[in-house]
Design an enzyme around this catalytic site. Structure first.
Site, mmCIF file in Angstrom:
data_model
loop_
_atom_site.group_PDB
_atom_site.id
_atom_site.type_symbol
_atom_site.label_atom_id
_atom_site.label_comp_id
_atom_site.label_asym_id
_atom_site.label_seq_id
_atom_site.Cartn_x
_atom_site.Cartn_y
_atom_site.Cartn_z
ATOM 1 N N ASP A 109 0.804 -1.234 0.000
ATOM 2 C CA ASP A 109 0.000 0.000 0.000
ATOM 3 C C ASP A 109 0.833 1.280 0.000
ATOM 4 O O ASP A 109 1.995 1.296 0.396
ATOM 5 C CB ASP A 109 -0.955 0.017 1.202
ATOM 6 C CG ASP A 109 -0.231 -0.124 2.542
ATOM 7 O OD1 ASP A 109 0.723 -0.917 2.627
ATOM 8 O OD2 ASP A 109 -0.615 0.568 3.510
ATOM 9 N N GLU A 157 -0.740 -1.956 5.137
ATOM 10 C CA GLU A 157 0.153 -1.959 6.311
ATOM 11 C C GLU A 157 0.035 -0.655 7.076
ATOM 12 O O GLU A 157 0.102 -0.641 8.301
ATOM 13 C CB GLU A 157 1.607 -2.177 5.870
ATOM 14 C CG GLU A 157 2.578 -2.417 7.020
ATOM 15 C CD GLU A 157 2.924 -1.169 7.820
ATOM 16 O OE1 GLU A 157 3.049 -1.272 9.058
ATOM 17 O OE2 GLU A 157 3.048 -0.072 7.223
ATOM 18 N N GLU A 158 -0.149 0.452 6.358
ATOM 19 C CA GLU A 158 -0.050 1.774 6.991
ATOM 20 C C GLU A 158 -1.087 1.991 8.092
ATOM 21 O O GLU A 158 -0.827 2.719 9.034
ATOM 22 C CB GLU A 158 -0.157 2.888 5.940
ATOM 23 C CG GLU A 158 0.992 2.906 4.924
ATOM 24 C CD GLU A 158 2.348 3.292 5.526
ATOM 25 O OE1 GLU A 158 2.390 3.649 6.718
ATOM 26 O OE2 GLU A 158 3.353 3.226 4.801
ATOM 27 N N ARG A 217 17.551 -7.640 15.192
ATOM 28 C CA ARG A 217 17.895 -8.063 16.545
ATOM 29 C C ARG A 217 16.903 -9.120 16.996
ATOM 30 O O ARG A 217 15.809 -9.215 16.446
ATOM 31 C CB ARG A 217 17.853 -6.876 17.505
ATOM 32 C CG ARG A 217 16.440 -6.430 17.842
ATOM 33 C CD ARG A 217 16.403 -5.050 18.454
ATOM 34 N NE ARG A 217 17.168 -4.978 19.690
ATOM 35 C CZ ARG A 217 16.699 -5.241 20.903
ATOM 36 N NH1 ARG A 217 15.445 -5.629 21.050
ATOM 37 N NH2 ARG A 217 17.458 -5.118 21.978
ATOM 38 N N HIS A 265 7.669 8.492 4.710
ATOM 39 C CA HIS A 265 6.433 9.299 4.740
ATOM 40 C C HIS A 265 6.699 10.765 4.378
ATOM 41 O O HIS A 265 5.809 11.591 4.554
ATOM 42 C CB HIS A 265 5.689 9.212 6.087
ATOM 43 C CG HIS A 265 5.207 7.817 6.410
ATOM 44 N ND1 HIS A 265 4.240 7.567 7.360
ATOM 45 C CD2 HIS A 265 5.539 6.613 5.900
ATOM 46 C CE1 HIS A 265 4.022 6.261 7.429
ATOM 47 N NE2 HIS A 265 4.817 5.653 6.554
HETATM 48 ZN ZN ZN Z 1 4.831 3.677 6.355
HETATM 49 ZN ZN ZN Z 2 6.370 1.032 5.457
#
Ligand code: ZN
Ligand code: ZN
Length: 391
Positions: free
Chosen positions: A79, A136-137, A176, A362
């Site tokens: 996305d 995802e955002e 990690r 972003h």
């Molecule tokens: Zn993002």
């Molecule tokens: Zn991202």
């Protein structure tokens, strides 16, 4: 540029063309119809078994070799963001107000590159589940795919995700064991005071003053209530009242965002916040309510997959280019849900240190670094060979 030793170097040009096409045609979360159609078409072209519509616009590609039941999940996000792009290169967004400002165009392209490479050259025994997730955002795509039966229909022993990091050298990797990205929590505090006349403050209660005390006191949670060795953030981002020039407000709303690397830290932040609001409101004899919602849980890397990811990256680019004990990040990632459902590892990959490749994620002038396509897809390919190699 990457050396010819990298296994997917031969796909650099093709991956770049896909990436630029995705970049020109960005789509917001759960609206990725053009993107997911292209992903599904390409996976079919590579000879994979393809499943679409998982978690609305999600796509899964299956590549099976031999009869081993071992399996590995690799995830990319598809996305874009509601941002108007300021870049002027020829593959810039063609859609006003929508932009690939987080590099998911690159993530999708490099996982496609790995799928193509492995379908042609993969010598392994087991199953690779290529996961292309929507949205995802907003933190909704991974849970949507899982709720839609992702891991029930396509079980995996372990799952991996990867994100580019601007400002980190190209060709470097970092991860990690343990927490790698923070939880994100949205809070809202509603203060109900009596307000009053600006010239007669003693006759009422000023919600701005109560709210201001709360804003100041909330900053003591991280500085005075959390162990200094632990990480957390509390940010008040909105302060809205119904006051006017000569009217003390009776109502104030504080909104903000809190981040924590473990559920325990998150509980401390929420509990202290409620206590501070209650105490200050008691002192001023006003009422307040607090809502505190976790929209992203923290991403916790399991130790075995984290070790495997570091090993694969080290074999690819050398020990000096891989940080296996990097500090955790305070941003959030909905891969957290996948790493909670299955042992997983979230890998960070350098996006370069200059120009648009180094601008923060972003930003309206950020861009994914095409050079990272070969590094990222080669990492995926080598990880599969390493984990599902001939026993
Ligand atoms: Zn993002
Ligand atoms: Zn991202």
């Amino acid at each position: 540029m990457p050396t010819e030793k990298l296994p997917t170097q031969h796909l650099q040009e093709e991956m770049t063309a896909w990436r630029h096409d995705f970049h020109t045609h960005p789509e917001l979360g759960f609206d990725e119809s053009r993107t997911s159609t292209k992903v599904a078409d390409l996976l079919r072209e590579f000879g994979l078994e393809v499943h679409t519509g998982i978690g609305r616009t999600g796509v899964v590609g299956i590549l099976q070799r031999g009869n081993d039941t071992r399996s590995i999940g690799l995830r990319a996000d598809m996305d874009a963001l509601p941002i108007t792009e300021q870049n002027t290169f020829d593959y810039r967004s063609s859609r006003k107000g929508v932009m690939h400002a987080c590099g998911h165009d690159g993530h999708t392209s490099m996982l496609l590159g790995a799928a193509k490479h492995l379908s042609q050259n993969g010598e392994f025994n087991g199953r690779v589940v290529f996961i292309f997730q929507p949205n995802e955002e907003h933190g909704l795509g991974a849970p949507a795919m899982i709720e839609d039966g992702l891991f029930k229909r396509f079980d995996v022993d372990e799952v991996y995700g990867m994100h580019n990091i601007p400002g980190m050298e190209i060709g470097t990797f970092a991860t990690r064991s343990g927490p790698i990205t923070a939880s994100e929590n949205l809070f809202e505090i509603e203060i109900e005071a009596s307000g009053g006349h600006a010239a007669l403050p003693h006759m009422g209660v000023d919600a701005i003053m109560v709210g201001s005390e709360i804003v100041g006191a909330l900053q003591t949670i991280v500085s005075r209530k959390l162990n200094p060795g632990l990480n957390g953030v509390v940010s008040v981002t909105e302060f809205v009242t119904n006051g006017m020039r000569n009217v003390l407000p009776g109502h104030a709303t504080l909104k903000g965002d809190a981040r924590a690397l473990t559920p325990e830290i998150n509980q401390v932040i929420e509990a202290r916040m409620r206590q501070i609001v209650k105490g200050i409101c008691l002192a001023h004899e006003v009422n307040a309510s607090v809502t505190y919602d976790t929209i992203f849980p923290p991403t916790i890397n399991a130790s075995a997959p984290a070790k495997a990811a570091v090993e694969a990256a080290t074999n690819l680019v050398g020990v000096s280019q891989v940080d296996g004990e990097c500090p955790p990040k305070l941003f959030s990632e909905d891969f957290a849900h996948m790493a909670h459902a299955k042992p997983g590892c979230y890998m960070l990959m350098g996006n370069g240190t200059s120009g648009s490749n180094s601008r923060p994620l972003h930003s309206d002038d950020y861009d994914f670094n095409d050079e990272a396509l070969t590094y990222g897809s080669s990492f995926w390919a080598d990880l599969v060979q390493q984990q599902l190699g001939q026993q």
